[in-house]
Design an enzyme around this catalytic site. Structure first.
Site, PDB file in Angstrom:
ATOM      1  N   GLU A 231      54.668  32.639 -54.413  1.00 37.76           N
ATOM      2  CA  GLU A 231      55.836  32.786 -53.532  1.00 37.76           C
ATOM      3  C   GLU A 231      55.479  32.074 -52.236  1.00 37.76           C
ATOM      4  OE1 GLU A 231      58.525  33.904 -54.509  1.00 37.76           O
ATOM      5  OE2 GLU A 231      58.162  35.344 -56.100  1.00 37.76           O
ATOM      6  N   CYS A 265      60.048  34.033 -45.056  1.00 38.53           N
ATOM      7  CA  CYS A 265      60.183  32.890 -45.969  1.00 38.53           C
ATOM      8  C   CYS A 265      61.640  32.655 -46.312  1.00 38.53           C
ATOM      9  CB  CYS A 265      59.373  33.144 -47.228  1.00 38.53           C
ATOM     10  SG  CYS A 265      59.776  34.719 -48.001  1.00 38.53           S
TER      11      CYS A 265
HETATM   12  P1  NAP Z   1      48.889  31.303 -45.389  1.00 36.11           P
HETATM   13  O1  NAP Z   1      48.116  30.680 -44.309  1.00 36.11           O
HETATM   14  O2  NAP Z   1      49.083  30.546 -46.642  1.00 36.11           O
HETATM   15  O3  NAP Z   1      48.201  32.720 -45.680  1.00 36.11           O
HETATM   16  C1  NAP Z   1      48.656  33.565 -46.695  1.00 36.11           C
HETATM   17  C2  NAP Z   1      47.462  34.207 -47.368  1.00 36.11           C
HETATM   18  O4  NAP Z   1      46.714  33.196 -48.042  1.00 36.11           O
HETATM   19  C3  NAP Z   1      46.484  34.863 -46.406  1.00 36.11           C
HETATM   20  O5  NAP Z   1      45.924  35.993 -47.031  1.00 36.11           O
HETATM   21  C4  NAP Z   1      45.436  33.781 -46.196  1.00 36.11           C
HETATM   22  O6  NAP Z   1      44.189  34.318 -45.803  1.00 36.11           O
HETATM   23  C5  NAP Z   1      45.361  33.186 -47.573  1.00 36.11           C
HETATM   24  N1  NAP Z   1      44.937  31.789 -47.635  1.00 36.11           N
HETATM   25  C6  NAP Z   1      45.159  30.814 -46.734  1.00 36.11           C
HETATM   26  N2  NAP Z   1      44.653  29.651 -47.181  1.00 36.11           N
HETATM   27  C7  NAP Z   1      44.106  29.900 -48.396  1.00 36.11           C
HETATM   28  C8  NAP Z   1      43.419  29.109 -49.368  1.00 36.11           C
HETATM   29  N3  NAP Z   1      43.227  27.818 -49.186  1.00 36.11           N
HETATM   30  N4  NAP Z   1      43.003  29.694 -50.497  1.00 36.11           N
HETATM   31  C9  NAP Z   1      43.218  31.006 -50.701  1.00 36.11           C
HETATM   32  N5  NAP Z   1      43.837  31.814 -49.831  1.00 36.11           N
HETATM   33  C10 NAP Z   1      44.293  31.263 -48.692  1.00 36.11           C
HETATM   34  O7  NAP Z   1      50.357  31.689 -44.920  1.00 36.11           O
HETATM   35  P2  NAP Z   1      50.780  32.311 -43.545  1.00 36.11           P
HETATM   36  O8  NAP Z   1      50.965  31.204 -42.588  1.00 36.11           O
HETATM   37  O9  NAP Z   1      49.904  33.424 -43.149  1.00 36.11           O
HETATM   38  O10 NAP Z   1      52.191  32.947 -43.961  1.00 36.11           O
HETATM   39  C11 NAP Z   1      53.373  32.323 -43.767  1.00 36.11           C
HETATM   40  C12 NAP Z   1      53.806  31.543 -44.990  1.00 36.11           C
HETATM   41  O11 NAP Z   1      54.055  32.439 -46.061  1.00 36.11           O
HETATM   42  C13 NAP Z   1      55.116  30.833 -44.754  1.00 36.11           C
HETATM   43  O12 NAP Z   1      55.077  29.562 -45.320  1.00 36.11           O
HETATM   44  C14 NAP Z   1      56.110  31.715 -45.479  1.00 36.11           C
HETATM   45  O13 NAP Z   1      57.304  31.071 -45.846  1.00 36.11           O
HETATM   46  C15 NAP Z   1      55.307  32.147 -46.634  1.00 36.11           C
HETATM   47  N6  NAP Z   1      55.896  33.343 -47.262  1.00 36.11           N
HETATM   48  C16 NAP Z   1      56.502  33.215 -48.466  1.00 36.11           C
HETATM   49  C17 NAP Z   1      57.107  34.315 -49.048  1.00 36.11           C
HETATM   50  C18 NAP Z   1      57.802  34.222 -50.378  1.00 36.11           C
HETATM   51  O14 NAP Z   1      58.057  35.264 -50.974  1.00 36.11           O
HETATM   52  N7  NAP Z   1      58.128  33.040 -50.879  1.00 36.11           N
HETATM   53  C19 NAP Z   1      57.065  35.542 -48.394  1.00 36.11           C
HETATM   54  C20 NAP Z   1      56.439  35.620 -47.165  1.00 36.11           C
HETATM   55  C21 NAP Z   1      55.849  34.508 -46.610  1.00 36.11           C
HETATM   56  P3  NAP Z   1      43.720  34.258 -44.258  1.00 36.11           P
HETATM   57  O15 NAP Z   1      44.687  35.070 -43.478  1.00 36.11           O
HETATM   58  O16 NAP Z   1      42.365  34.854 -44.298  1.00 36.11           O
HETATM   59  O17 NAP Z   1      43.730  32.815 -43.868  1.00 36.11           O
END
Ligand code: NAP
Length: 472
Positions: A231, A265
């Site tokens: 997601e 999101c």
């Molecule tokens: P993010 O940087 O991708 O982080 C999300 C999770 O992934 C965190 O637990 C993060 O850990 C981990 N993570 C980051 N890079 C990683 C990697 N290379 N390998 C494995 N795990 C990794 O996202 P965010 O900026 O916190 O959240 C916002 C994003 O989430 C937006 O793009 C939003 O649209 C999306 N989102 C999507 C949905 C949906 O249902 N489609 C819902 C909510 C949010 P750390 O915190 O330790 O870095």
């Protein structure tokens, strides 16, 4: 990224945590595997009882959990309480419906030359959930409730800025009565995710977060041949046709863009308005955006709190600066608030073009872009002119236009005369760079199941479909 609670309303670091040592992670994986061996045999009735107990605890502790989330990531307390309530409702939904959603499905036995044939849904094992901070409880719960009801075991790697909410989840399931180690939180950085995904004891993964993080997890799981649900980001279009109720569309647009301080999101991010109503609709929209109260998220009257961290503010500043440098006009907001904390005001940009990053990237904060179009063809083209395909909103009273949009929107979800939202009863997910797989509804609970075909010839030793042994 440090594992820490840093209050975005003040910038104050309230608590830091050491990441788990490798041997602790190893022990937790071993315990998850052992837990699955017996948990998979528990009955739906037992699992439902534990999940209902979790819902009751959430209801009873709503105020304190809400405040915890507000402190960790800045959503208003009102929004946080609504999130806790939604989690309780989601638990009750799966407690009530999981058994029916996963009931054996009989097939036409004669057609497959059997005495009996059916499909049975069975749990896969320990599943790693990598989750984001923006809905710290709901994102994790909408994985956990169906996954646990199906008989899987959960491992949560939550975002590093919501460690206390992450630990609360583990405690919640333990206190609700789930057997030990059925749901464990791993306080680790994202650097340890790859090793866990490659561990044979972890059989599947789900990630909610950014597209690059999803790509990384999908790449590793692809190599390991492990199923994933992703997601990812979104840049939902919000299309206003001439027959729409302009005032209501503007009201909903404000909520759709600014809910969760603009960090959702499924927030509407690109507002596409028919040129015949664009001036009027934009005027109403800007007026309503300007009227929002920005401030302390713990205050009842606050509509928009801070974004979650400093990098969130600077990302918005960069997107707005790039757009303005390329000719966009700022109709309201547009500059960080001059006060402590990560405050960025509701902002509306017009005269937006394809060349601007804000058109193609996801603005994760209360910044809206408005573009006009001449006819339905152009509206559909602009709506689909994005790498993302999560939700989409379309406002019109014309049923022909509605059908056309449902048919042509490149999105996992279409909401007509409304805004994108998640419900336990409806599948949730996207296409394109918004990911794949579905959460919620029957589709969501079956994502982490082995869809097992059972075929029986002969006439003895019959196990009737629909009545599997406990935990099947
Ligand atoms: P993010 O940087 O991708 O982080 C999300 C999770 O992934 C965190 O637990 C993060 O850990 C981990 N993570 C980051 N890079 C990683 C990697 N290379 N390998 C494995 N795990 C990794 O996202 P965010 O900026 O916190 O959240 C916002 C994003 O989430 C937006 O793009 C939003 O649209 C999306 N989102 C999507 C949905 C949906 O249902 N489609 C819902 C909510 C949010 P750390 O915190 O330790 O870095």
């Amino acid at each position: 990224m440090p594992i820490a609670t840093i209050n975005p309303a003040t910038g104050e670091t309230l608590k830091t945590f050491d990441a788990l040592a490798a041997e602790v992670v190893e022990a937790k994986l071993a315990r998850a595997t052992a837990a699955f061996a017996t948990y998979r045999l528990t009955s739906f009735a037992d699992r439902a009882g534990w999940l209902r107990a979790a819902a009751d605890i959430l209801d009873a502790e709503s105020d304190q959990v809400a405040l915890l989330m507000t402190t960790e990531m800045g959503k208003t307390v009102a929004a946080a309480k609504a999130e806790v309530g939604k989690c309780a409702a989601g638990c009750r939904y799966y407690a009530e419906h999981a058994e029916a959603l996963l009931a054996d499905e009989p097939a036409d036995a004669a057609a497959v030359k059997a005495v009996e044939a059916y499909t049975r849904y069975q749990p896969l094992g320990p599943v790693l959930a990598v989750m984001p901070w923006n809905y710290p409880l709901w994102q994790a719960m909408r994985f956990a409730a169906p996954a646990l009801m199906a008989g899987n075991v959960g491992l949560l790697k939550h975002a590093s800025n919501v460690p206390q909410t992450a630990m609360y989840m583990e405690e919640l399931f333990r206190r609700a009565g789930f057997p030990a180690d059925v749901f464990q939180t791993l306080l680790i950085g994202s650097d340890l995710v790859e090793g866990i995904l490659r561990d044979p004891r972890v059989v599947a993964a789900t990630l909610t977060g950014s597209t690059p993080a999803g790509r990384s997890v999908a790449g590793i799981c692809g190599e390991m041949l492990k199923p994933t649900v992703l997601e990812l980001g979104g840049s939902d279009p919000f299309v206003v046709m001439p027959s729409a109720d302009l005032d209501r569309a503007a009201d909903v647009a404000v909520t759709a863009r600014t809910q969760n301080n603009g960090q959702s999101c499924i927030a509407a991010k690109r507002f596409l308005v028919h040129q015949s109503v664009a001036t009027e609709w934009t005027r109403i929209f800007v007026e309503k955006m300007q009227a929002l109260v920005v401030g302390d998220p713990t205050e009842d009257e606050t509509d928009v709190g801070p974004v979650a961290n400093e990098s969130g503010v600077s990302d918005l500043e960069d997107l707005v600066a790039d757009a303005v440098a390329k000719g966009a006009r700022v109709l309201c907001g547009g500059t960080r608030l001059d006060q402590p904390g990560c405050y960025y005001p509701p902002t509306v940009l017009c005269d937006v073009t394809d060349e601007m990053e804000i058109w193609s990237e996801e603005a994760f904060g209360p910044v809206a872009v408005v573009r006009t179009f001449a006819d339905l063809d152009e509206a559909v083209r602009l709506a689909n002119d994005t790498q993302f395909g999560l939700g989409s909103n379309f406002w019109t009273d014309d049923p022909v236009e509605q059908d056309r949009f449902v048919r042509d929107a490149q999105a996992g979800m279409v909401f007509l005369n409304g805004m994108t939202a998640s419900y336990p009863e409806l599948p949730f997910g996207g296409v394109k760079n918004s990911g794949y797989g579905r959460e919620l509804s029957g589709h969501g609970i079956r994502e982490f199941c082995n869809t097992k075909t059972a075929w029986r010839g002969g006439a003895t030793g019959r196990v009737r479909s629909g009545r599997g042994p406990p935990g099947a």
